[in-house]
Design an enzyme around this catalytic site. Structure first.
Site, PDB file in Angstrom:
ATOM      1  N   SER A  62      28.807  22.379  55.186  1.00 57.12           N
ATOM      2  CA  SER A  62      29.747  21.815  56.159  1.00 57.12           C
ATOM      3  C   SER A  62      29.411  22.345  57.562  1.00 57.12           C
ATOM      4  CB  SER A  62      31.172  22.155  55.741  1.00 57.12           C
ATOM      5  OG  SER A  62      32.099  21.352  56.418  1.00 57.12           O
ATOM      6  N   HIS A  95      34.096  16.912  49.280  1.00 54.27           N
ATOM      7  CA  HIS A  95      33.379  17.737  50.247  1.00 54.27           C
ATOM      8  C   HIS A  95      33.222  19.177  49.752  1.00 54.27           C
ATOM      9  CE1 HIS A  95      31.931  18.962  54.165  1.00 54.27           C
ATOM     10  NE2 HIS A  95      32.897  19.845  54.283  1.00 54.27           N
ATOM     11  N   ASP A  96      34.245  19.695  49.120  1.00 61.94           N
ATOM     12  CA  ASP A  96      34.209  21.086  48.663  1.00 61.94           C
ATOM     13  C   ASP A  96      33.253  21.304  47.487  1.00 61.94           C
ATOM     14  OD1 ASP A  96      35.776  22.267  50.542  1.00 61.94           O
ATOM     15  OD2 ASP A  96      37.565  22.474  49.295  1.00 61.94           O
ATOM     16  N   ASP A 155      31.466  13.340  48.329  1.00 57.24           N
ATOM     17  CA  ASP A 155      31.851  13.877  49.642  1.00 57.24           C
ATOM     18  C   ASP A 155      32.057  12.713  50.603  1.00 57.24           C
ATOM     19  OD1 ASP A 155      32.117  15.147  52.086  1.00 57.24           O
ATOM     20  OD2 ASP A 155      30.267  16.301  51.930  1.00 57.24           O
ATOM     21  N   ARG A 198      46.432  21.546  58.172  1.00 58.99           N
ATOM     22  CA  ARG A 198      45.721  22.034  57.000  1.00 58.99           C
ATOM     23  C   ARG A 198      45.958  21.140  55.776  1.00 58.99           C
ATOM     24  NH1 ARG A 198      41.435  24.729  54.798  1.00 58.99           N
ATOM     25  NH2 ARG A 198      42.040  25.822  52.911  1.00 58.99           N
TER      26      ARG A 198
END
Lengths: 396, 396
Positions: free
Chosen positions: B167, B366-367, B333, B236
């Protein structure tokens, strides 16, 4: 029923562009108690609606249009000749258009719980003289549809040629065919789902938290001219991203910078990219037309809608359906993805119903159902023409 | 360099699980003026960092790990034996692991502008005795990398065996190979992009607006124990959705309801679905460890990172690169999609560099780069082993 020549000869300037012309919203006042699915009751309610075209002698040419979360009853024509924009589905609905108002009597109503004229949290509670706020009964898609049925009866509609809706409108349309099977001849649902997945619930929850954590929300008891404008704008900005697609945003905005930020990098937190400016505008314009409590109620209705949960299975839910069904998914819709739309048609087929799924390749995201597309118009036109025929297309 | 037998014989309980054991963060104090890309200067700065393993005699076995937006310097081991969780990349880094601390001297530092010990907006401005707040210089990825280079010099590192990052860490890693070509032997970038598209900018902007529109933000001048906690939590929660995927959220939460809401529909706006509870927890735990102004600065650094814009083209940006490069994209992702990762490798190849793109099929979003994956470990291990070899895989 208006004659095409009459319309062509009309002096109405708005009609000259092929639209339905100037429209006057109406109010349907139901003055008897209405019990919500939650068990809560209202002494009555108002639904604001518009109609285009005329109901025929046999009262069977009506088409009900159901709107999405942030939509309203104004789906075609203009309220004033100089309105900047026509109704939200004006490209689809009008004389000679896919939903042809020369043939059909088209009705669209602001949903129960909404904030554009229909009774909702921002309405005055006659018992207190103040807005209901979050004392308003909990609203479900089921309640919205039952209220719409009372309007159909009031208008003298005997049967619906079709119920049409995208997104939340598609949920309503499905429930129409389930609750009033003999009333609904055709069901056209687009960009919708029989139940949201975790991601869609998650986005709605962030929006609700943005509103409810705004101090101006005041536990839902804010004045009509105040309220959690910041929270509502944040919720809208975020939600708006989910209505588009990565590709469409890149095509529309890319990394283009605002003119005043274009000369080198801006070393501050002001607007730099065009997409930032666009989003802030979306947030600001929304707070001028939408009530924050309605946003809470309606997103909760979306999240709780779950046909399989309510009826045991999706097939069981669809068991009573008599309508011919067309479900349209859009390849770039990542909020209510194609698969969730296809699953609706599959469950209908498993339940022995006439159903068809079609997927349109677009890169416009969830909002694809609203956009100009000759492919979509042709599908809608053909579906409204046919009597009893099933074409199944499972292509992806 | 520690010996494997020494480690195995260690009495350190945390090391017994195969990890690097108890780690003590260090501070590197650079006490000379530092000029940012914006032209603004600081009289000096501190970088908090951790190291695992030992620098060898030839000082060429160092590997720099670069963290993502919400990460920090603590990427392996534990600070206390009873820490609930180890560092954020502990599954990848440790004795005998893919990034083998028996062989390599691994360094990770909280980025400049961060809030976990390195100098950033929440640090005290010695001239005023108060936090910098938004008087802190504007930070770019470029600035972060230059500060890291000063730390490498301080540690006596002569060359980096590899720079690794996912990232935002991938952005730093790329810039390392561009700014210090002869210093970087291997570049391993994952789940990253050479520039964000409009959608990623849009999500960051909504997060920034949630923070800046929170009255407690106070134009960036909030006390250390206060600040826009609501806005930061909203930012968040939303961002966290973009780190996952629809499929992984459905598998993890689906439409499961909380035990106290499971008996029928809850007719209120309390938490009903498990995913709502999870997101609120994510928001609340984040505000206890992250500074809102750092969030503004770092997301802006992400949005402004644009190698093609900075160098004229991506190929021009990569012209000086000497590193062997492996870029890893993840199918699920949607924040920094596979295509954006592949484009990095393609540009390197067009620039005549040794580069390879590999895509891992995951549904974790994404993670994915953070999660346990033997496939990923094998790729990393192999990449760190090889000397000069290029394998190109453009499969999707």
């Amino acid at each position: 029923m208006p004659d095409l020549d009459d319309l062509a000869a009309s002096a109405d300037p708005a009609a000259a562009d092929g639209g339905v012309g100037i429209v006057v919203p109406q109010d349907f006042v139901h003055d008897k108690p209405f019990t919500f699915k939650s068990g809560q009751t209202l002494p009555g309610f108002t639904l604001r609606y518009e109609t285009y075209g005329e109901l025929n002698a046999t009262r069977d040419n009506a088409i009900l249009i159901c709107h999405a979360l942030s939509g309203d009853h104004h789906c075609a024509g203009r309220h004033k000749a100089d309105d900047r924009k026509p109704g939200w589905w004006d490209n689809l609905i009008g004389p000679g258009k896919a939903v042809d108002t020369n043939r059909f009597f088209v009705i669209c109503t602001n949903c129960l719980g909404g904030c554009s004229g229909s009774t909702g949290p921002s309405s005055l509670n006659p018992e207190t003289g103040r807005s209901y706020g979050i004392t308003f009964p909990f609203v479900t898609i089921h309640d919205m549809v039952r209220a719409q049925k009372l309007l159909m009866d009031h208008l003298g509609v005997l049967t619906l040629h079709a119920v049409i809706g995208g997104s939340m409108g598609g949920m309503q349309a499905m429930l129409w065919a389930i609750l009033y099977p003999s009333f609904v001849r055709r069901l056209l649902a687009m960009a919708t789902t029989a139940r949201e997945g975790a991601q869609a619930i998650a986005f709605n929850e962030v929006g609700r938290q943005a509103i409810m954590q705004d101090p101006a929300w005041s536990q839902g008891n804010y004045p009509a001219d105040g309220g959690p404008r910041v929270g509502l704008a944040i919720a809208r900005m975020m939600a708006h991203i989910t209505y588009l697609s990565d590709a469409s945003m890149d095509r529309k905005f890319g990394r283009r910078k605002r003119a005043d930020a274009a000369n080198g990098d801006a070393y501050n937190f002001d607007i730099q990219f065009e997409v930032e400016s666009y989003l802030r505008y979306q947030g600001q314009s929304f707070i001028n037309r939408f009530d924050a409590n309605s946003y809470l109620y309606i997103t909760r209705a979306l999240d709780q809608f779950d046909l399989a949960y309510a009826y045991g299975s999706l097939e069981a839910a669809f068991a009573p359906v008599q309508a011919e069904t067309l479900v349209v998914g859009f390849t770039s819709d990542w909020l209510f993805p194609p698969e969730q739309n296809r699953n609706i048609a599959l469950a209908l087929l498993r339940a022995g119903k006439r159903a068809c799924y079609t997927e349109l390749a677009t890169d416009l995201g969830h909002d694809s159902f609203l956009l100009e597309s000759e492919d979509l118009y042709a599908l809608v036109r053909g579906f409204l023409e046919r009597s009893h025929e099933t074409v199944v297309d499972f292509s992806i």
